[in-house]
Design an enzyme around this catalytic site. Structure first.
Site, PDB file in Angstrom:
ATOM      1  N   HIS A 264      48.043  31.183  34.973  1.00 59.39           N
ATOM      2  CA  HIS A 264      47.071  31.845  35.866  1.00 59.39           C
ATOM      3  C   HIS A 264      45.965  30.858  36.265  1.00 59.39           C
ATOM      4  CE1 HIS A 264      43.920  34.680  36.998  1.00 59.39           C
ATOM      5  NE2 HIS A 264      44.603  35.734  36.612  1.00 59.39           N
TER       6      HIS A 264
ATOM      7  N   GLU B 255      48.946  31.319  41.055  1.00 61.85           N
ATOM      8  CA  GLU B 255      49.526  31.488  39.731  1.00 61.85           C
ATOM      9  C   GLU B 255      51.052  31.359  39.773  1.00 61.85           C
ATOM     10  OE1 GLU B 255      47.908  35.208  38.204  1.00 61.85           O
ATOM     11  OE2 GLU B 255      46.181  34.947  39.513  1.00 61.85           O
TER      12      GLU B 255
HETATM   13  C1  BG6 Z   1      45.012  38.298  38.614  1.00 65.03           C
HETATM   14  C2  BG6 Z   1      45.355  39.711  38.985  1.00 65.03           C
HETATM   15  O1  BG6 Z   1      46.179  37.606  38.288  1.00 65.03           O
HETATM   16  O2  BG6 Z   1      44.145  38.312  37.475  1.00 65.03           O
HETATM   17  C3  BG6 Z   1      44.071  40.448  39.304  1.00 65.03           C
HETATM   18  O3  BG6 Z   1      46.235  39.695  40.105  1.00 65.03           O
HETATM   19  C4  BG6 Z   1      43.124  40.377  38.107  1.00 65.03           C
HETATM   20  O4  BG6 Z   1      44.372  41.806  39.616  1.00 65.03           O
HETATM   21  C5  BG6 Z   1      42.912  38.915  37.751  1.00 65.03           C
HETATM   22  O5  BG6 Z   1      41.896  40.987  38.444  1.00 65.03           O
HETATM   23  C6  BG6 Z   1      41.996  38.692  36.545  1.00 65.03           C
HETATM   24  O6  BG6 Z   1      42.464  39.380  35.430  1.00 65.03           O
HETATM   25  P1  BG6 Z   1      41.630  39.383  34.082  1.00 65.03           P
HETATM   26  O7  BG6 Z   1      42.381  40.263  33.118  1.00 65.03           O
HETATM   27  O8  BG6 Z   1      41.552  37.964  33.619  1.00 65.03           O
HETATM   28  O9  BG6 Z   1      40.262  39.920  34.440  1.00 65.03           O
END
Ligand code: BG6
Length: 294
Positions: free
Chosen positions: A166, A268
């Site tokens: 990510h 990602e």
């Molecule tokens: C992204 C998602 O990959 O991660 C989003 O598509 C999400 O919807 C974002 O808000 C962040 O996620 P987190 O759990 O790290 O706040």
């Protein structure tokens, strides 16, 4: 974590204490520098030698138990986003909250490679994904950053999982940033549902949260404000997510500065939803990605 202390490290790698007292491997090789938190095997910085940082971290990130770092390269595994049936399960799975073991570090030419490992534990076996597994993660730090996640099914049954690297990339101005390579691909907008393919690069003028499925394409991120272009070359990955929270969502997140959304974009490398991976007992799957900067 303690197993890492007996490990022989090359002079370009130092294991120390990072923010919040968390263990961090600091890499300073001839090709580039990086930091990797053992919690989550989380790359929190990378810059090729002589270049400004490529990886974005929030100034507001928490470094506390049970809270993932905000920025860097979180590893989402074994599910992506909220768990489909267990609302109490952590967003994006348990891997980014777990202590990974640093099992090897070596210099290869101008690059420095780290190997990290995570296996099932009492806690993961009691989680929403109770299977036996081994995950190996190799991080290559140099003029390029290469990440490779290999998951092996150590269960007696087939197992299915989702996974994502990510990555938060640092840009000077999201409003002048474009993501290329996804033209012609169908995607699901997590805010408004399935969408037709677009013929132009992705541009940003509001909250953007897209899942591209059956998408093996390499991508580029062009940061027009600096003229930098990041190339993202992936293998073993059939989904791509593009995310920027924009104003309201950034303001709603405690660990994300209100104005920080202008300086980042997530592209990602994933296998999620219809592209989830199913492995027979003993089988392995590798997903990898390489970042270069021009
Ligand atoms: C992204 C998602 O990959 O991660 C989003 O598509 C999400 O919807 C974002 O808000 C962040 O996620 P987190 O759990 O790290 O706040």
């Amino acid at each position: 974590m303690s197993a890492a202390t007996s490990l022989e490290l090359p002079s370009s790698v130092e294991l120390g204490m990072g923010e919040g007292g968390l263990s961090v491997a600091r890499v300073a090789g001839p090709g580039g520098t990086a930091e990797v938190y053992l919690r989550g095997a989380h790359v929190s910085s990378w810059a090729p030698a002589g270049s400004t940082p490529v990886i974005w971290m929030s100034e507001q990130s928490e470094y506390a138990p049970g809270i993932p770092l905000r920025g860097g390269v979180p590893i989402c595994f074994p599910w992506f986003a909220g768990h489909p049936t267990d609302a109490t399960a952590p967003s994006h799975g348990f891997a980014r909250l777990a202590d990974w073991q640093l099992v090897a570090a070596r210099e290869v030419g101008a690059d420095v490679e780290l190997d990290l490992r995570l296996t099932d534990s009492e806690a993961t076996r009691a989680s929403a994904w109770p299977h036996r597994f081994e995950a190996r993660y190799t991080i290559t730090v140099g003029a390029e950053l290469a990440l490779s996640l290999t998951v092996t099914n150590r269960d007696a049954e087939p197992v299915t999982f989702e996974e994502a690297l990510h990555t938060y990339l640092a840009v000077a101005d999201i409003r002048q940033t474009e993501v290329g390579g996804l033209e012609g691909a169908l995607f699901t907008d997590r805010l408004s549902g399935p969408q037709p393919a677009e013929s132009e690069p992705v541009r940003f003028s509001g909250e953007t949260d897209r899942i591209y499925q059956a998408s093996t394409a390499d991508t580029t991120v062009t940061d027009a404000a600096t003229g930098r272009v990041f190339s993202i070359n992936k293998q073993g990955s059939a989904s791509t997510v593009v995310w920027n929270p924009w104003i309201e969502k950034a303001a709603a997140m405690a660990d994300f500065g209100d104005d920080e959304y202008t300086g980042m974009v997530c592209v990602e490398t994933c296998n999620i939803r219809d592209d989830a991976i199913t492995l027979a007992p003993g089988a392995s799957h590798e997903m990898s990605v390489r970042y270069t900067v021009a």
